[in-house]
Design a protein around this motif. Structure first.
Motif, mmCIF file in Angstrom:
data_model
loop_
_atom_site.group_PDB
_atom_site.id
_atom_site.type_symbol
_atom_site.label_atom_id
_atom_site.label_comp_id
_atom_site.label_asym_id
_atom_site.label_seq_id
_atom_site.Cartn_x
_atom_site.Cartn_y
_atom_site.Cartn_z
ATOM 1 N N LEU A 68 39.812 79.754 23.331
ATOM 2 C CA LEU A 68 39.607 78.346 23.676
ATOM 3 C C LEU A 68 38.191 77.879 23.361
ATOM 4 N N GLN A 69 37.239 78.807 23.267
ATOM 5 C CA GLN A 69 35.867 78.464 22.912
ATOM 6 C C GLN A 69 35.587 78.663 21.423
ATOM 7 N N SER A 70 36.588 79.078 20.663
ATOM 8 C CA SER A 70 36.395 79.363 19.246
ATOM 9 C C SER A 70 36.364 78.077 18.422
ATOM 10 N N PRO A 71 35.849 78.136 17.192
ATOM 11 C CA PRO A 71 35.825 76.928 16.340
ATOM 12 C C PRO A 71 37.204 76.373 16.049
ATOM 13 N N GLU A 72 38.228 77.211 16.045
ATOM 14 C CA GLU A 72 39.579 76.721 15.781
ATOM 15 C C GLU A 72 40.001 75.650 16.783
ATOM 16 N N VAL A 73 39.517 75.770 18.007
ATOM 17 C CA VAL A 73 39.860 74.799 19.046
ATOM 18 C C VAL A 73 38.747 73.776 19.244
ATOM 19 N N ARG A 74 37.505 74.244 19.326
ATOM 20 C CA ARG A 74 36.393 73.349 19.667
ATOM 21 C C ARG A 74 36.047 72.364 18.563
ATOM 22 N N ASN A 75 36.295 72.721 17.301
ATOM 23 C CA ASN A 75 35.909 71.850 16.188
ATOM 24 C C ASN A 75 36.990 70.841 15.807
ATOM 25 N N ARG A 76 38.058 70.789 16.573
ATOM 26 C CA ARG A 76 39.110 69.825 16.271
ATOM 27 C C ARG A 76 38.657 68.417 16.643
ATOM 28 N N ALA A 77 38.971 67.473 15.776
ATOM 29 C CA ALA A 77 38.648 66.077 16.080
ATOM 30 C C ALA A 77 39.582 65.520 17.141
ATOM 31 N N GLU A 78 40.827 65.999 17.161
ATOM 32 C CA GLU A 78 41.810 65.546 18.138
ATOM 33 C C GLU A 78 42.226 66.730 19.009
ATOM 34 N N PRO A 79 42.399 66.512 20.291
ATOM 35 C CA PRO A 79 42.770 67.619 21.173
ATOM 36 C C PRO A 79 44.201 68.092 20.933
ATOM 37 N N TYR A 103 43.669 75.854 31.100
ATOM 38 C CA TYR A 103 43.534 75.629 29.653
ATOM 39 C C TYR A 103 42.725 74.355 29.385
ATOM 40 N N LYS A 104 43.008 73.314 30.137
ATOM 41 C CA LYS A 104 42.282 72.053 29.952
ATOM 42 C C LYS A 104 40.805 72.222 30.294
ATOM 43 N N ARG A 105 40.521 72.899 31.402
ATOM 44 C CA ARG A 105 39.129 73.037 31.848
ATOM 45 C C ARG A 105 38.320 73.906 30.900
ATOM 46 N N LEU A 106 38.862 75.062 30.523
ATOM 47 C CA LEU A 106 38.102 76.007 29.704
ATOM 48 C C LEU A 106 37.961 75.554 28.259
ATOM 49 N N SER A 107 38.794 74.631 27.806
ATOM 50 C CA SER A 107 38.670 74.109 26.445
ATOM 51 C C SER A 107 37.773 72.881 26.384
ATOM 52 N N ASP A 108 37.199 72.483 27.524
ATOM 53 C CA ASP A 108 36.351 71.285 27.587
ATOM 54 C C ASP A 108 37.068 70.053 27.047
ATOM 55 N N GLY A 109 38.324 69.922 27.422
ATOM 56 C CA GLY A 109 39.083 68.741 27.034
ATOM 57 C C GLY A 109 39.740 68.829 25.677
ATOM 58 N N LYS A 110 39.563 69.926 24.941
ATOM 59 C CA LYS A 110 40.213 70.072 23.638
ATOM 60 C C LYS A 110 41.694 70.407 23.773
ATOM 61 N N VAL A 111 42.136 70.746 24.960
ATOM 62 C CA VAL A 111 43.558 70.850 25.278
ATOM 63 C C VAL A 111 43.873 69.729 26.260
ATOM 64 N N LYS A 112 44.648 68.772 25.820
ATOM 65 C CA LYS A 112 44.999 67.604 26.632
ATOM 66 C C LYS A 112 46.279 67.906 27.389
ATOM 67 N N LEU A 113 46.183 67.920 28.705
ATOM 68 C CA LEU A 113 47.303 68.334 29.558
ATOM 69 C C LEU A 113 48.076 67.120 30.064
ATOM 70 N N GLU A 114 49.396 67.242 30.050
ATOM 71 C CA GLU A 114 50.278 66.245 30.661
ATOM 72 C C GLU A 114 51.346 66.973 31.458
ATOM 73 N N LEU A 115 51.493 66.600 32.723
ATOM 74 C CA LEU A 115 52.503 67.175 33.606
ATOM 75 C C LEU A 115 53.657 66.195 33.724
ATOM 76 N N LEU A 116 54.861 66.703 33.569
ATOM 77 C CA LEU A 116 56.044 65.842 33.581
ATOM 78 C C LEU A 116 57.149 66.512 34.390
ATOM 79 N N ASP A 117 57.688 65.769 35.340
ATOM 80 C CA ASP A 117 58.874 66.197 36.079
ATOM 81 C C ASP A 117 60.055 65.422 35.520
ATOM 82 N N PRO A 118 60.949 66.043 34.762
ATOM 83 C CA PRO A 118 62.049 65.297 34.130
ATOM 84 C C PRO A 118 62.950 64.588 35.115
ATOM 85 N N VAL A 119 63.001 65.043 36.386
ATOM 86 C CA VAL A 119 63.868 64.406 37.375
ATOM 87 C C VAL A 119 63.187 63.190 37.978
#
Length: 527
Positions: A68-79, A103-119
């Motif tokens: 999550l701290q690697s360039p593959e994740v951190r250098n992305r323009a979009e999360p 995942y969201k916290r350790l990626s410094d926002g490069k992983v954008k989290l959304e929680l969804l309850d289908p019901v």
């Protein structure tokens, strides 16, 4: 003379300044309020979370954190988008939610989290189904949200726009990965009489989500050529070492392609690594030329696990030329009159991809031979740009027995190899210390045991070692290290007599002991 004070000399009492006292009190209350608000604000913005669970169940592994701290994740323009669609009554919903927030916290926002309850959120569920439903149906041949799932979307804005104009509506994007809840759980079946019941015994959420993020970012899995025609293992069955090897690589987004080196003139350029597992059959001169031609290319990678039989002569000569010579022995130890073939060894700190395992102990079961690794006095190898390293080494209580077929082998200093013994090593060929050429180096990992790949011998640390070796070979060093752990409950098998004894203690002896203590206290007070 009177001691009474003269009223004329007494100082008049100061008047109480109620207004000033009130202002001061208000100022103090305001300061306390400001300090309280500032402390809460700073605490919400700058904090260090602490996992206080008994088994650190909510802490991501070092390999995941490093990725999550690697360039593959951190250098992305979009999360990267991580959508967790789990019903509230799911048995793993809370664990998955906490995992996603990490995942969201350790990626410094490069992983954008959304929680969804289908019901509880039907409108949002319909929007997600409209966006991903056709892709999901193409991949799984069923409709979305028939079960809980996670969606990892690593598409860029251009790729999302291109997917809207595709003529084939069901064409799945390689940068969208779906993870069904079934893949995040480990099950065991319990039989009670004629009935069977499947129970959840483990949680594999981190392993599944990390694999999903890697797959979505890379798009296509890396190809690993497995030279199956040289292996002595049978590749069929759930207990097969080859099948276990392939599933481990698949969890690292590397697909194994079984190939016959006898039928190819050249290993393709798109192959990320070549694996030789339990080599039993030797290479012909023509096949060895194909292998050597691949090894001499820039960015070539070889993974070799030796078997219980002697290393084939031509392969042994090939390894000797790169500084690793398989010995014709078996690593054993002796305690009393018993000879042990299970090898206990320690990881060295020689390579960066094994730093997480440095000085940790592992056990290799089955047949293990020793390796002569020329880590020192190797000027002839250094002149060719070849540097071998020791990865795993035994203690002094093990030795390499050359006459291992005898009934009761004993150490003979004239014939046997004394400990400590090397049982795994790595080779780098090229200018690894030059930044402009470091990406073109060739890499090799040699392990003097193949039985550890069998599921019954495949311990967690050996799994992490294999995964780290593969990631280092294919140039994905950020995923090397201690990987995700399987969290779950484990049964303690007890005999019927032991259960009966525990019941007697709980039902009879503990209440009787309590009654005895109560009687002694009552008697002492009466006396």
């Amino acid at each position: 003379m009177s001691n009474e004070s003269d009223p004329k000399t007494e100082k008049p009492a100061k008047p109480v300044r109620r207004f000033g006292t009130g202002v001061l009190s208000l100022l103090q209350v305001a300061c306390v309020t400001v300090l309280f608000a500032a402390a809460n604000y700073l605490g919400s913005q700058h904090y260090i979370p602490k996992d206080l669970s008994a088994d650190a169940a909510y802490t991501l592994s070092s390999a995941t954190q490093r990725y999550l701290q690697s360039p593959e994740v951190r250098n992305r323009a979009e999360p990267v988008r991580l959508l967790l669609a789990f019903r509230r009554n799911s048995p793993i919903a809370e664990r998955v939610r906490a995992l996603g927030e990490e995942y969201k916290r350790l990626s410094d926002g490069k992983v954008k989290l959304e929680l969804l309850d289908p019901v509880r959120s039907p409108d949002r569920t319909q929007q997600v189904a409209k966006e991903y439903g056709e892709v999901f149906r193409t991949s799984f041949n069923k409709s979305m949200f028939t079960s809980d799932l996670a969606i990892v979307d690593a598409r860029t804005a251009e790729q999302k726009q291109a997917s809207l104009t595709e003529e084939a509506a069901g064409n799945a994007s390689s940068h969208v990965h779906f993870i069904e809840a079934e893949r995040m759980m480990r099950y065991e079946t319990e039989f009670k009489g004629e009935n069977s019941q499947r129970k959840i015994t483990g949680f594999l959420g981190e392993d599944a989500i990390t694999t999903g993020i890697v797959s979505a970012l890379e798009g296509k899995p890396r190809k690993v050529y497995l030279l199956a025609d040289k292996s002595g293992f049978n590749g069929e069955g759930a207990e097969s070492p080859l099948a276990n090897f392939e599933s481990t690589l698949l969890s690292q987004n590397a697909v194994t392609m079984r190939a016959r080196i006898s039928g190819i003139d050249r290993i393709p350029d798109d192959v990320a690594a070549v694996a030789i597992v339990n080599p039993t059959y030797d290479f012909t001169p023509q096949e060895l030329e194909v292998l050597m031609e691949y090894w001499e290319r820039p960015k070539s990678s070889l993974l070799i696990t030796l078997g219980g039989t002697d290393t084939p002569p031509r392969l042994r000569a090939f390894l000797r030329n790169v500084g690793i010579t398989p010995r014709k022995d078996r690593v054993i130890s002796q305690k009393g009159d018993q000879v042990h073939t299970d090898v206990r060894a320690n990881f060295t700190a020689g390579m960066e991809f094994t730093q997480d395992f440095a000085r940790k102990t592992t056990i290799f079961e089955g047949s293990t031979s020793s390796l002569e690794i020329r880590e020192k006095d190797n000027e002839d190898l250094t002149s060719k740009g070849i540097r071998p390293y020791v990865l795993i080494e035994t203690g002094n209580d093990f030795w390499g027995e050359t006459k291992f077929s005898t009934a009761k082998p004993t150490f003979d200093p004239r014939e046997d190899n004394p400990g400590p013994l090397s049982i795994a090593g790595a080779v780098i060929r090229g200018a690894a210390n030059r930044d402009d050429l470091s990406e073109r180096i060739s890499r090799m990992v040699v392990v003097a045991n193949s039985d550890f790949l069998a599921p019954k011998y495949f311990s967690d640390i050996n799994k992490d070692f294999l995964a780290s070796s593969v990631n280092w070979l294919i140039g994905r060093e950020s995923l090397a290290g201690t990987g995700p752990r399987t969290l779950g409950s484990y049964k303690l098998p007890l005999l019927d007599s032991q259960i009966a004894f525990i019941n007697r203690v709980n039902w009879i002896f503990l209440p009787a002991f309590g009654a005895l203590i109560a009687g002694l206290v009552w008697s002492s007070r009466r006396a």
